[in-house]
Design a protein around this motif. Structure first.
Motif, PDB file in Angstrom:
ATOM      1  N   GLU A 190      44.868  56.916  36.589  1.00  0.00           N
ATOM      2  CA  GLU A 190      45.907  57.696  35.754  1.00  0.00           C
ATOM      3  C   GLU A 190      45.271  59.324  35.864  1.00  0.00           C
ATOM      4  OE1 GLU A 190      49.324  58.670  33.505  1.00  0.00           O
ATOM      5  OE2 GLU A 190      48.832  57.175  34.909  1.00  0.00           O
ATOM      6  N   LYS A 191      43.917  59.363  35.664  1.00  0.00           N
ATOM      7  CA  LYS A 191      43.376  60.860  35.709  1.00  0.00           C
ATOM      8  C   LYS A 191      43.537  61.531  36.908  1.00  0.00           C
ATOM      9  CE  LYS A 191      38.937  62.946  34.395  1.00  0.00           C
ATOM     10  NZ  LYS A 191      37.708  62.816  33.968  1.00  0.00           N
ATOM     11  N   GLU A 192      43.204  60.786  37.941  1.00  0.00           N
ATOM     12  CA  GLU A 192      43.670  61.148  39.363  1.00  0.00           C
ATOM     13  C   GLU A 192      44.963  61.628  39.646  1.00  0.00           C
ATOM     14  OE1 GLU A 192      42.147  58.239  42.057  1.00  0.00           O
ATOM     15  OE2 GLU A 192      39.930  58.696  41.541  1.00  0.00           O
ATOM     16  N   ARG A 193      45.920  60.679  39.174  1.00  0.00           N
ATOM     17  CA  ARG A 193      47.358  60.910  39.283  1.00  0.00           C
ATOM     18  C   ARG A 193      47.659  62.326  38.664  1.00  0.00           C
ATOM     19  NH1 ARG A 193      51.838  60.672  36.689  1.00  0.00           N
ATOM     20  NH2 ARG A 193      50.659  59.935  34.752  1.00  0.00           N
ATOM     21  N   LYS A 194      47.144  62.507  37.361  1.00  0.00           N
ATOM     22  CA  LYS A 194      47.637  63.583  36.555  1.00  0.00           C
ATOM     23  C   LYS A 194      46.810  64.910  37.489  1.00  0.00           C
ATOM     24  CE  LYS A 194      48.151  61.555  32.141  1.00  0.00           C
ATOM     25  NZ  LYS A 194      47.944  61.398  30.617  1.00  0.00           N
ATOM     26  N   ALA A 195      45.706  64.633  37.772  1.00  0.00           N
ATOM     27  CA  ALA A 195      45.138  65.727  38.683  1.00  0.00           C
ATOM     28  C   ALA A 195      45.847  66.281  39.761  1.00  0.00           C
ATOM     29  CB  ALA A 195      43.479  65.319  38.909  1.00  0.00           C
ATOM     30  N   ARG A 196      46.361  65.239  40.337  1.00  0.00           N
ATOM     31  CA  ARG A 196      47.141  65.461  41.586  1.00  0.00           C
ATOM     32  C   ARG A 196      48.500  66.121  41.148  1.00  0.00           C
ATOM     33  NH1 ARG A 196      45.669  60.161  43.214  1.00  0.00           N
ATOM     34  NH2 ARG A 196      47.714  59.551  42.540  1.00  0.00           N
ATOM     35  N   GLU A 197      49.196  65.861  40.148  1.00  0.00           N
ATOM     36  CA  GLU A 197      50.419  66.255  39.595  1.00  0.00           C
ATOM     37  C   GLU A 197      50.237  67.704  39.388  1.00  0.00           C
ATOM     38  OE1 GLU A 197      51.897  63.803  36.623  1.00  0.00           O
ATOM     39  OE2 GLU A 197      52.613  62.158  37.853  1.00  0.00           O
ATOM     40  N   LEU A 198      48.946  67.964  38.436  1.00  0.00           N
ATOM     41  CA  LEU A 198      48.495  69.254  38.178  1.00  0.00           C
ATOM     42  C   LEU A 198      48.268  70.105  39.257  1.00  0.00           C
ATOM     43  CD1 LEU A 198      48.026  71.170  35.897  1.00  0.00           C
ATOM     44  CD2 LEU A 198      45.583  70.564  35.856  1.00  0.00           C
ATOM     45  N   GLU A 199      47.540  69.798  40.318  1.00  0.00           N
ATOM     46  CA  GLU A 199      47.344  70.455  41.588  1.00  0.00           C
ATOM     47  C   GLU A 199      48.668  70.728  42.350  1.00  0.00           C
ATOM     48  OE1 GLU A 199      44.988  72.641  44.184  1.00  0.00           O
ATOM     49  OE2 GLU A 199      44.535  71.565  42.188  1.00  0.00           O
ATOM     50  N   ASP A 200      49.544  69.893  42.281  1.00  0.00           N
ATOM     51  CA  ASP A 200      50.802  69.984  43.001  1.00  0.00           C
ATOM     52  C   ASP A 200      51.492  71.155  42.251  1.00  0.00           C
ATOM     53  OD1 ASP A 200      50.061  67.983  44.787  1.00  0.00           O
ATOM     54  OD2 ASP A 200      51.306  66.328  44.074  1.00  0.00           O
ATOM     55  N   ALA A 201      51.507  70.949  40.895  1.00  0.00           N
ATOM     56  CA  ALA A 201      52.235  71.767  39.944  1.00  0.00           C
ATOM     57  C   ALA A 201      51.966  73.212  40.124  1.00  0.00           C
ATOM     58  CB  ALA A 201      52.287  71.550  38.568  1.00  0.00           C
ATOM     59  N   LYS A 202      50.482  73.438  40.455  1.00  0.00           N
ATOM     60  CA  LYS A 202      49.821  74.892  40.394  1.00  0.00           C
ATOM     61  C   LYS A 202      50.331  75.454  41.843  1.00  0.00           C
ATOM     62  CE  LYS A 202      45.718  74.331  37.673  1.00  0.00           C
ATOM     63  NZ  LYS A 202      44.227  74.189  37.655  1.00  0.00           N
ATOM     64  N   LYS A 203      50.120  74.416  42.917  1.00  0.00           N
ATOM     65  CA  LYS A 203      50.579  74.893  44.221  1.00  0.00           C
ATOM     66  C   LYS A 203      51.877  75.156  44.431  1.00  0.00           C
ATOM     67  CE  LYS A 203      50.646  73.281  49.051  1.00  0.00           C
ATOM     68  NZ  LYS A 203      50.324  71.965  49.845  1.00  0.00           N
ATOM     69  N   LEU A 204      52.848  74.428  43.457  1.00  0.00           N
ATOM     70  CA  LEU A 204      54.223  74.547  43.673  1.00  0.00           C
ATOM     71  C   LEU A 204      54.697  75.856  42.958  1.00  0.00           C
ATOM     72  CD1 LEU A 204      57.029  73.783  44.358  1.00  0.00           C
ATOM     73  CD2 LEU A 204      57.157  72.594  42.095  1.00  0.00           C
ATOM     74  N   ALA A 205      53.805  76.311  41.889  1.00  0.00           N
ATOM     75  CA  ALA A 205      53.940  77.441  40.799  1.00  0.00           C
ATOM     76  C   ALA A 205      53.509  78.669  41.833  1.00  0.00           C
ATOM     77  CB  ALA A 205      53.400  77.272  39.621  1.00  0.00           C
ATOM     78  N   SER A 206      52.477  78.349  42.512  1.00  0.00           N
ATOM     79  CA  SER A 206      52.015  79.540  43.331  1.00  0.00           C
ATOM     80  C   SER A 206      52.865  79.630  44.701  1.00  0.00           C
ATOM     81  CB  SER A 206      50.532  79.327  44.157  1.00  0.00           C
ATOM     82  OG  SER A 206      50.136  80.068  44.935  1.00  0.00           O
ATOM     83  N   GLU A 207      53.488  78.855  45.080  1.00  0.00           N
ATOM     84  CA  GLU A 207      54.404  79.096  46.261  1.00  0.00           C
ATOM     85  C   GLU A 207      55.701  79.771  45.650  1.00  0.00           C
ATOM     86  OE1 GLU A 207      55.120  75.270  47.736  1.00  0.00           O
ATOM     87  OE2 GLU A 207      53.257  75.175  49.098  1.00  0.00           O
ATOM     88  N   ARG A 208      56.093  79.310  44.406  1.00  0.00           N
ATOM     89  CA  ARG A 208      57.295  79.829  43.767  1.00  0.00           C
ATOM     90  C   ARG A 208      57.090  81.234  43.664  1.00  0.00           C
ATOM     91  NH1 ARG A 208      57.485  76.803  39.558  1.00  0.00           N
ATOM     92  NH2 ARG A 208      58.764  75.424  40.563  1.00  0.00           N
ATOM     93  N   ALA A 209      56.015  81.521  42.932  1.00  0.00           N
ATOM     94  CA  ALA A 209      55.389  82.931  42.697  1.00  0.00           C
ATOM     95  C   ALA A 209      55.453  83.847  43.793  1.00  0.00           C
ATOM     96  CB  ALA A 209      54.386  83.020  41.951  1.00  0.00           C
ATOM     97  N   LYS A 210      54.825  83.286  45.065  1.00  0.00           N
ATOM     98  CA  LYS A 210      54.993  84.051  46.119  1.00  0.00           C
ATOM     99  C   LYS A 210      55.994  84.583  46.802  1.00  0.00           C
ATOM    100  CE  LYS A 210      52.945  83.687  50.967  1.00  0.00           C
ATOM    101  NZ  LYS A 210      52.112  82.942  51.915  1.00  0.00           N
ATOM    102  N   LYS A 211      57.010  83.369  46.619  1.00  0.00           N
ATOM    103  CA  LYS A 211      58.312  83.372  47.167  1.00  0.00           C
ATOM    104  C   LYS A 211      59.168  84.679  46.338  1.00  0.00           C
ATOM    105  CE  LYS A 211      62.763  80.883  48.039  1.00  0.00           C
ATOM    106  NZ  LYS A 211      63.442  79.566  48.077  1.00  0.00           N
ATOM    107  N   GLU A 212      58.975  84.428  44.837  1.00  0.00           N
ATOM    108  CA  GLU A 212      59.535  85.372  43.861  1.00  0.00           C
ATOM    109  C   GLU A 212      59.135  86.820  44.280  1.00  0.00           C
ATOM    110  OE1 GLU A 212      58.861  84.109  40.223  1.00  0.00           O
ATOM    111  OE2 GLU A 212      60.522  82.343  40.239  1.00  0.00           O
TER     112      GLU A 212
END
Length: 342
Positions: A190-212
């Protein structure tokens, strides 16, 4: 029934002892059909108990309702004594029990318990006949026999119970350890899953910020390109000899004041273009090859307001002469529509 009646008479005296002798078994001959055998056993046992209680009362040991093998298996699993009761009956088809238990005198009781047979130290414990009570005996003798059996085999049963309890406790500990391990493993997953979700969320936010950011940069570039093109569409300021001219005074966003003259048939949008392109008026980008950006619709990020407060919208069709508050002159304030002034 005589021996059973004697045992019943002893119940109030030796209840604690009889509790160890958990199963009293009245064996019945087997029938080929198992279902019919069970039905017959249940019916005969019920009849036996009913007749017994009518004659001797309801105070008596519990009688096991089931087959001989079932009773022994239950006694083995529960670590209890089993009593097999046989009565002389020429018409009773229980000869195999007589042979197995070596019954010669009736009534006959065989006491069976889980024990290691004497002289067989290399084998494990098994259900063993540990006593045979033959004929009618007094309650005192029965009590003495039961007491001897309990003192002799009770500690062995207790040892088996302790060993079983230890095994059960060890198994429970292993199960608890396994459950704890599985819970820890699940927590790590569960910890690894949350870490992956957090990493994916950060990556998505970074990509979104870059796109914006790219979209903002493109928007700013299109705005400036449109302004350079619009500057080429802005008519020159009328000269001093022209008539039908409006004089408009502007207070820009940076506080600078500018006065500019417009022809009567210039549109209100031309006034907006003048203000919007004022900061690039001195750039040498007004050549004829300047084109507006494709797929872009320009929106002015400010308003022109006169006093008393009147908002003049950017209208590409309405002329200055027809816009109330602009003709023939006006003092205009530039109000930003964005949080940060450019």
């Amino acid at each position: 029934m005589v021996l059973v009646a004697i045992l019943t008479a002893c119940v109030s005296l030796v209840r604690n002892i009889l509790q160890a002798f958990f199963y009293f078994i009245i064996p019945r001959p087997a029938i080929a059909d198992p279902q019919a055998n069970r039905i017959r056993d249940s019916r005969l046992t019920a009849q036996f108990i009913e007749k017994f209680e009518q004659k001797y009362g309801r105070t008596h040991p519990d009688f096991f309702q089931g087959s001989y093998s079932q009773a022994l298996e239950r006694a083995k699993n529960d670590l209890r004594f089993a009593m097999i009761i046989l009565q002389a009956d020429e018409h009773d088809n229980t000869k195999k029990f007589n042979r197995t238990l070596q019954a010669t005198t009736y009534p006959f009781v065989a006491v069976i318990v889980l024990a290691t047979p004497h002289g067989n130290t290399g084998t494990g414990p098994r259900m063993t006949v540990v006593d045979r009570i033959e004929g009618s005996l007094s309650p005192e003798i029965l009590i003495a026999r039961f007491t001897i059996l309990l003192s002799r085999y009770g500690p062995g049963l207790q040892r088996f119970r302790n060993e079983r309890a230890e095994r059960d406790a060890a198994r429970e500990i292993r199960e608890q350890q396994d459950n704890a391990y599985l819970a820890s493993l699940e927590a790590d997953r569960e910890k690894e899953r949350k870490a992956r979700e957090l990493e994916d969320a950060k990556k998505l936010a970074s990509e979104r910020a870059k796109k914006e950011a790219e979209e903002r940069m493109l928007l700013l570039a299109n705005k400036e390109k449109w302004r350079r093109w619009a500057l080429t569409q802005l008519p020159n300021e009328p000269n001093q000899n022209e008539t039908d001219v409006a004089s408009l005074s502007f207070r820009l966003l940076n506080g600078e004041r500018v006065v500019r003259r417009f022809r009567a048939d210039d549109t209100v949008e031309m006034v907006y273009i003048f203000v919007d392109t004022y900061h690039i008026r001195n750039e040498t980008s007004s050549s004829a090859d300047v084109q507006p950006p494709k797929d872009y619709e320009h929106n002015f990020d400010f308003l022109l307001v006169s006093f008393p407060r009147t908002v003049h919208q950017a209208d590409k069709f309405k002329t200055i002469k027809n816009e109330s508050g602009l003709w023939p002159s006006a003092n205009l304030i530039v109000e930003s529509l964005t949080e940060d002034d450019e």
